[in-house]
Structure formats: C-alpha cells, structure tokens
Design an enzyme around this catalytic site. Structure first.
Site, PDB file in Angstrom:
ATOM      1  CB  SER A   1      -0.853  -0.001   1.063  1.00 20.93           C
ATOM      2  OG  SER A   1      -1.857   0.950   1.095  1.00 20.93           O
TER       3      SER A   1
ATOM      4  CG  HIS B   1      -4.117  -1.034  -0.812  1.00 21.48           C
ATOM      5  ND1 HIS B   1      -4.030  -0.558   0.404  1.00 21.48           N
ATOM      6  CD2 HIS B   1      -4.835  -2.009  -1.094  1.00 21.48           C
ATOM      7  CE1 HIS B   1      -4.527  -1.921   0.871  1.00 21.48           C
ATOM      8  NE2 HIS B   1      -4.855  -2.644   0.086  1.00 21.48           N
TER       9      HIS B   1
ATOM     10  CG  ASP C   1      -5.710  -5.656   2.387  1.00 18.68           C
ATOM     11  OD1 ASP C   1      -6.549  -6.476   2.730  1.00 18.68           O
ATOM     12  OD2 ASP C   1      -5.529  -4.914   1.228  1.00 18.68           O
TER      13      ASP C   1
END
Length: 205
Positions: free
Chosen positions: A25, A52, A145
């Site tokens: 991310s 992401h 995540d």
C-alpha cells in the site's frame, strides 16, 4: 548447508509453486520496484499483485514498474490465464482473485477493510487455489490488509514472506502480518526478491 528458502521449498512436497502473490500500500511503488525488479528473466512462476491505488484515477503502475522489471508487467484482465514469468496487477477499484485453474477474476464487490483491491481476498484466493504451492508476500503499507490472507495461506501449507517492519516505509501492513504468527520469513526489503527467487528455483525446474 541448506538455506531457509530451500528448506521451505522442500516442505511443499516438491510440486512447483503455482503463484506468487504480493501486496503493498503506502510506499509500495518503491518497494515493488525493488522486489519485482529483482526477479530474473525466466522466473518460473506467475506473480499477482495488489497495490492500493486511488480508485478515482487511471493508473500507470504497469508502465512505471514495467520499466524497472525484467518480467512482463500488465494490469490483470478478467478471464485471463496466468503464465510464469509475468506480473499481473489488480486494476484500481477491482478486487483480484485467482481461480484453481489459474484464471483471473476481477470483482467490484464490497470494500474489505475500506479497500478495493484487497490483499486479503487475493491471498485467500491463492490459498484456496494453490494451497502449499503458493507464496504470499506483504510489503510496506498502512492498515492491516493482508493479515487475514497470510493466515489463510499458512493454514493451507503455503509460504509467507513479510517485509521487516523496521525497513518498511509504512509499518502497518507488515506489522499486522507478522503479528499473525504466519510469517515463514521476515526479511529486509533488499533480501525479499532473492528469497522469492530461491524458493521458486528450488521447486520449479
């Protein structure tokens, strides 16, 4: 003397690794450039990636990282069959899943932990599809995540690699993954590509 990577590769019963799944991310573009850019031509497994991204804009991540990688890099296409030596990125705002026959699926189902694409969904899909013949890798990022997903990979006998939070630009995702206890290897960023390549070389002739 065997290396930790070789020992891990041998635990899968000698079958080739079917897929390497990577998630990142915040800070991920740099980290992915280092990890994916270190995989050599002829790498003998497909690589699927969740990074992401801003859901509101078209992404050029495949073009940017394609210039840093020996392997072919592209955004994943729904229904596409994964092939060794290629890197497939989840498009913005679409979950990326891998089926047992190696066919990619893109989904606009609900956000998971406020994100889409979700590393957890990707990892859970490769765990179900490839079991002990899967590798999951978590790099820099905020949030958690990927933590549930690495647990799924580990539970199915797969191999989990996590960037050492001490080297991560953002520690949230790697710290959450380490906290699950599922990590087989916790490594500085600069050692991860060699570890992945060592695992795959040991099992994919």
């Amino acid at each position: 003397m065997s290396s930790p990577q070789t020992d891990l590769a041998e635990t899968g019963g000698g079958e080739p690794f079917g897929v390497v799944a990577v998630a990142s991310s915040a800070g991920g573009i740099v980290a992915l450039g280092r990890v994916l850019g270190g995989l050599p031509k002829g790498f003998a497994a497909p690589v699927v990636v969740v990074q992401h991204l801003d859901r509101r804009h078209r992404t050029v991540i495949a073009e940017v990282l394609g210039r840093r990688c020996e392997l072919a890099v592209a955004l994943a296409v729904h229904g596409e069959h994964i092939e060794p030596g290629r890197i497939y990125f989840a498009p913005p705002d679409r979950h990326l899943l891998v089926g047992p026959d190696g066919v990619l699926a893109l989904s606009d189902s609900a956000l998971v932990h406020f994100v889409r694409p979700s590393a957890d969904l990707l990892f859970e899909s490769v765990a179900g599809a490839y079991g002990a013949n899967s590798v999951a890798c978590v790099l820099t990022g905020t949030g958690s995540d990927g933590a549930m997903g690495v647990r799924a990979v580990k539970d199915r006998g797969g191999t989990v690699i996590v960037e050492d939070p001490a080297t991560a630009q953002f520690k949230g995702m790697p710290s959450a993954a380490v906290a699950t206890g599922a990590a087989d290897l916790v490594l500085p960023l600069d050692e991860i590509s060699a570890a992945i390549n060592g695992l795959v070389e040991a099992r994919n002739p």
